[in-house]
Design a protein around this motif. Structure first.
Motif, PDB file in Angstrom:
ATOM      1  N   LYS A 162       0.793  -1.231   0.000  1.00  0.00           N
ATOM      2  CA  LYS A 162       0.000   0.000   0.000  1.00  0.00           C
ATOM      3  C   LYS A 162       0.826   1.282   0.000  1.00  0.00           C
ATOM      4  O   LYS A 162       0.264   2.369  -0.040  1.00  0.00           O
ATOM      5  CB  LYS A 162      -0.941   0.025   1.221  1.00  0.00           C
ATOM      6  CG  LYS A 162      -1.887  -1.162   1.330  1.00  0.00           C
ATOM      7  CD  LYS A 162      -2.793  -1.265   0.116  1.00  0.00           C
ATOM      8  CE  LYS A 162      -3.765  -2.450   0.254  1.00  0.00           C
ATOM      9  NZ  LYS A 162      -4.571  -2.644  -0.972  1.00  0.00           N
ATOM     10  N   GLY A 163       2.150   1.201   0.065  1.00  0.00           N
ATOM     11  CA  GLY A 163       2.963   2.410   0.188  1.00  0.00           C
ATOM     12  C   GLY A 163       3.229   3.083  -1.149  1.00  0.00           C
ATOM     13  O   GLY A 163       2.661   2.744  -2.186  1.00  0.00           O
ATOM     14  N   ASN A 164       4.150   4.093  -1.128  1.00  0.00           N
ATOM     15  CA  ASN A 164       4.539   4.794  -2.336  1.00  0.00           C
ATOM     16  C   ASN A 164       5.842   4.205  -2.885  1.00  0.00           C
ATOM     17  O   ASN A 164       6.329   3.173  -2.407  1.00  0.00           O
ATOM     18  CB  ASN A 164       4.653   6.293  -2.078  1.00  0.00           C
ATOM     19  CG  ASN A 164       5.707   6.635  -1.030  1.00  0.00           C
ATOM     20  OD1 ASN A 164       6.659   5.877  -0.795  1.00  0.00           O
ATOM     21  ND2 ASN A 164       5.552   7.786  -0.385  1.00  0.00           N
ATOM     22  N   TYR A 165       6.433   4.874  -3.861  1.00  0.00           N
ATOM     23  CA  TYR A 165       7.633   4.327  -4.502  1.00  0.00           C
ATOM     24  C   TYR A 165       8.831   4.267  -3.563  1.00  0.00           C
ATOM     25  O   TYR A 165       9.611   3.312  -3.593  1.00  0.00           O
ATOM     26  CB  TYR A 165       7.968   5.125  -5.754  1.00  0.00           C
ATOM     27  CG  TYR A 165       7.075   4.785  -6.926  1.00  0.00           C
ATOM     28  CD1 TYR A 165       7.284   3.631  -7.675  1.00  0.00           C
ATOM     29  CD2 TYR A 165       6.004   5.609  -7.273  1.00  0.00           C
ATOM     30  CE1 TYR A 165       6.457   3.307  -8.737  1.00  0.00           C
ATOM     31  CE2 TYR A 165       5.177   5.301  -8.343  1.00  0.00           C
ATOM     32  CZ  TYR A 165       5.409   4.145  -9.067  1.00  0.00           C
ATOM     33  OH  TYR A 165       4.591   3.822 -10.121  1.00  0.00           O
ATOM     34  N   ASN A 166       9.000   5.288  -2.736  1.00  0.00           N
ATOM     35  CA  ASN A 166      10.103   5.240  -1.773  1.00  0.00           C
ATOM     36  C   ASN A 166       9.934   4.071  -0.809  1.00  0.00           C
ATOM     37  O   ASN A 166      10.896   3.358  -0.507  1.00  0.00           O
ATOM     38  CB  ASN A 166      10.193   6.556  -0.992  1.00  0.00           C
ATOM     39  CG  ASN A 166      10.923   7.632  -1.762  1.00  0.00           C
ATOM     40  OD1 ASN A 166      11.767   7.352  -2.600  1.00  0.00           O
ATOM     41  ND2 ASN A 166      10.594   8.885  -1.483  1.00  0.00           N
ATOM     42  N   ASP A 167       8.718   3.892  -0.322  1.00  0.00           N
ATOM     43  CA  ASP A 167       8.443   2.761   0.570  1.00  0.00           C
ATOM     44  C   ASP A 167       8.728   1.430  -0.134  1.00  0.00           C
ATOM     45  O   ASP A 167       9.300   0.506   0.452  1.00  0.00           O
ATOM     46  CB  ASP A 167       6.977   2.773   1.019  1.00  0.00           C
ATOM     47  CG  ASP A 167       6.591   4.029   1.776  1.00  0.00           C
ATOM     48  OD1 ASP A 167       7.446   4.591   2.479  1.00  0.00           O
ATOM     49  OD2 ASP A 167       5.424   4.464   1.645  1.00  0.00           O
ATOM     50  N   PHE A 168       8.326   1.357  -1.387  1.00  0.00           N
ATOM     51  CA  PHE A 168       8.507   0.139  -2.176  1.00  0.00           C
ATOM     52  C   PHE A 168       9.991  -0.204  -2.293  1.00  0.00           C
ATOM     53  O   PHE A 168      10.413  -1.343  -2.024  1.00  0.00           O
ATOM     54  CB  PHE A 168       7.893   0.360  -3.560  1.00  0.00           C
ATOM     55  CG  PHE A 168       7.684  -0.878  -4.382  1.00  0.00           C
ATOM     56  CD1 PHE A 168       7.068  -2.010  -3.860  1.00  0.00           C
ATOM     57  CD2 PHE A 168       8.065  -0.897  -5.719  1.00  0.00           C
ATOM     58  CE1 PHE A 168       6.846  -3.137  -4.634  1.00  0.00           C
ATOM     59  CE2 PHE A 168       7.840  -2.016  -6.504  1.00  0.00           C
ATOM     60  CZ  PHE A 168       7.239  -3.132  -5.961  1.00  0.00           C
ATOM     61  N   HIS A 169      10.777   0.780  -2.672  1.00  0.00           N
ATOM     62  CA  HIS A 169      12.216   0.577  -2.810  1.00  0.00           C
ATOM     63  C   HIS A 169      12.848   0.132  -1.498  1.00  0.00           C
ATOM     64  O   HIS A 169      13.632  -0.827  -1.458  1.00  0.00           O
ATOM     65  CB  HIS A 169      12.874   1.870  -3.303  1.00  0.00           C
ATOM     66  CG  HIS A 169      14.356   1.879  -3.189  1.00  0.00           C
ATOM     67  ND1 HIS A 169      15.031   2.706  -2.298  1.00  0.00           N
ATOM     68  CD2 HIS A 169      15.308   1.141  -3.814  1.00  0.00           C
ATOM     69  CE1 HIS A 169      16.322   2.473  -2.400  1.00  0.00           C
ATOM     70  NE2 HIS A 169      16.526   1.553  -3.306  1.00  0.00           N
ATOM     71  N   LEU A 170      12.494   0.803  -0.411  1.00  0.00           N
ATOM     72  CA  LEU A 170      13.104   0.483   0.889  1.00  0.00           C
ATOM     73  C   LEU A 170      12.729  -0.912   1.360  1.00  0.00           C
ATOM     74  O   LEU A 170      13.559  -1.640   1.917  1.00  0.00           O
ATOM     75  CB  LEU A 170      12.701   1.524   1.927  1.00  0.00           C
ATOM     76  CG  LEU A 170      13.317   2.912   1.739  1.00  0.00           C
ATOM     77  CD1 LEU A 170      12.717   3.909   2.723  1.00  0.00           C
ATOM     78  CD2 LEU A 170      14.842   2.862   1.883  1.00  0.00           C
ATOM     79  N   GLN A 171      11.478  -1.301   1.133  1.00  0.00           N
ATOM     80  CA  GLN A 171      11.069  -2.636   1.571  1.00  0.00           C
ATOM     81  C   GLN A 171      11.711  -3.734   0.721  1.00  0.00           C
ATOM     82  O   GLN A 171      12.052  -4.805   1.235  1.00  0.00           O
ATOM     83  CB  GLN A 171       9.547  -2.741   1.563  1.00  0.00           C
ATOM     84  CG  GLN A 171       8.890  -1.904   2.664  1.00  0.00           C
ATOM     85  CD  GLN A 171       7.448  -2.282   2.896  1.00  0.00           C
ATOM     86  OE1 GLN A 171       7.060  -3.447   2.779  1.00  0.00           O
ATOM     87  NE2 GLN A 171       6.624  -1.296   3.245  1.00  0.00           N
ATOM     88  N   ILE A 172      11.893  -3.470  -0.570  1.00  0.00           N
ATOM     89  CA  ILE A 172      12.631  -4.423  -1.402  1.00  0.00           C
ATOM     90  C   ILE A 172      14.056  -4.554  -0.895  1.00  0.00           C
ATOM     91  O   ILE A 172      14.601  -5.658  -0.752  1.00  0.00           O
ATOM     92  CB  ILE A 172      12.627  -3.982  -2.879  1.00  0.00           C
ATOM     93  CG1 ILE A 172      11.212  -4.048  -3.454  1.00  0.00           C
ATOM     94  CG2 ILE A 172      13.582  -4.853  -3.707  1.00  0.00           C
ATOM     95  CD1 ILE A 172      11.071  -3.409  -4.816  1.00  0.00           C
ATOM     96  N   GLN A 173      14.663  -3.432  -0.595  1.00  0.00           N
ATOM     97  CA  GLN A 173      16.038  -3.417  -0.090  1.00  0.00           C
ATOM     98  C   GLN A 173      16.171  -4.250   1.175  1.00  0.00           C
ATOM     99  O   GLN A 173      17.144  -4.996   1.349  1.00  0.00           O
ATOM    100  CB  GLN A 173      16.446  -1.970   0.169  1.00  0.00           C
ATOM    101  CG  GLN A 173      17.914  -1.751   0.442  1.00  0.00           C
ATOM    102  CD  GLN A 173      18.237  -0.269   0.506  1.00  0.00           C
ATOM    103  OE1 GLN A 173      17.609   0.481   1.260  1.00  0.00           O
ATOM    104  NE2 GLN A 173      19.199   0.169  -0.284  1.00  0.00           N
TER     105      GLN A 173
END
Length: 340
Positions: free
Chosen positions: A300-311
């Motif tokens: 449900k997050g935005n692109y920054n959240d997406f990147h950080l969670q993938i990381q």
């Protein structure tokens, strides 16, 4: 609908009827009018209907005739492309996909050119690439390190300058999302890094470490770049071909830098510049982590959240990069990934 059988760039980068491209099972191009990429629309910005177009490229092998006898065998890249296409379809995009032999320079160029021509303000283009990357000498003087990044397509490398020209032609207000599961150099530093990862036991466990499964036996978890000797021999064998591309890039509109792009361009790539992207048994490491975070659309997050969670799903030997260029679009920044 485009479905043949089933896009390097961190530093530069409403009405639509794309009838252009369909490939047969052996990579033969059919009539530009027989089939193509269409679009799905959703009223998200005023009264205009935005559309999403997506292109997905995955190569498990390369043509040895171009790559100095090397076939570049990988395990997971075609699955990566299929998985990303499934996400795009669920989100409402009309999709195109090219796998291995279908992913030729001509096919990719045609698809991107048609999409760039027909996208308008408020639309989004999703490009995903999984395969080998490399570098070739920079002949137009736009790279500090004198090297251009490439995607290794089936019948030859596509140089970043060629892609920047496409991005430069995309209309003001279009959003571009590029997911690149690759890396661009087999330099000594990267080879040493890869050997260190292997010695530490990371190279055989990266894609399955995030899922908590045991390593798959008999699978080579290869780095996704052309080995340095293969890259050099490929360039020397095809020097005239690549030099012609480099000369054509000089002074070409949009070739110098994606900073002049009117579109809002976002790249999430598989690793940092000094790291290596790894293949996997089912999906490549970066794509496997992305799929876990996306969780069949529950994210449900935005692109920054997406990147950080993938990381956070990945080991420190491969840390994905998040890069934005072109026109600033804060609404795009705040959106849930893949939003049309």
């Amino acid at each position: 609908m485009f479905d043949p059988c089933e896009l390097p760039l961190a530093r530069r980068l409403r009405r639509c009827d794309l009838r252009g491209l369909r490939l047969g099972g052996h990579g033969k191009r059919q009539s530009a009018r027989t089939a193509g990429l269409m679009f799905a629309s959703r009223d998200i910005r005023g009264t205009e209907m935005a559309k999403g177009i997506s292109l997905h490229i995955g190569l498990n092998r390369l043509d040895p005739k171009h790559y100095a006898g090397w076939d570049g065998k990988l395990n997971a890249c075609e699955n990566d492309a299929r998985a990303m296409e499934a996400i795009a379809k669920t989100a409402g995009y009309r999709t195109g996909i090219l796998l291995s032999e279908q992913a030729t320079r001509g096919a990719v160029t045609d698809m991107l050119t048609m999409a760039a021509r027909d996208l308008n303000s408020g639309d989004i283009l999703l490009l995903t690439y999984s395969g080998h990357g490399s570098q070739v000498p920079d002949l137009d003087g736009d790279e500090i390190d004198a090297l251009d990044e490439t995607w290794c397509l089936y019948d030859g490398q596509m140089i970043d300058d060629e892609l920047y020209r496409v991005y430069g032609a995309i209309a003001d207000g279009v959003r571009v999302l590029i997911l690149s599961d690759s890396c661009h150099s087999g330099t000594v530093a990267k080879v040493s890094y890869y050997e260190m990862a292997q010695a530490a036991g990371f190279a055989g466990n990266l894609d399955i470490a995030v899922a908590g499964r045991a390593a798959t036996k008999g699978i080579s978890y290869a780095p996704k770049f052309l080995p340095q000797d293969i890259a050099l021999r490929t360039y020397e064998q095809n020097r005239a071909f690549y030099e012609a591309i480099g000369r054509a890039a000089k002074g070409a509109p949009g070739a110098e830098s994606s900073d002049v792009a009117k579109a809002s361009i976002r790249l999430i790539s598989g690793c940092q510049d000094n790291q290596v992207s790894f293949d996997g048994a089912i999906n490549s490491v970066f794509t496997a982590a992305l799929l876990l975070v996306w969780a069949n659309g529950q994210f449900k997050g935005n692109y920054n959240d997406f990147h950080l969670q993938i990381q956070r799903k990945m080991l420190p030997t491969q840390s994905p990069n998040h890069y934005r260029t072109g026109k600033e679009d804060r609404e795009y920044d705040s959106q849930r990934p893949f939003t049309i």
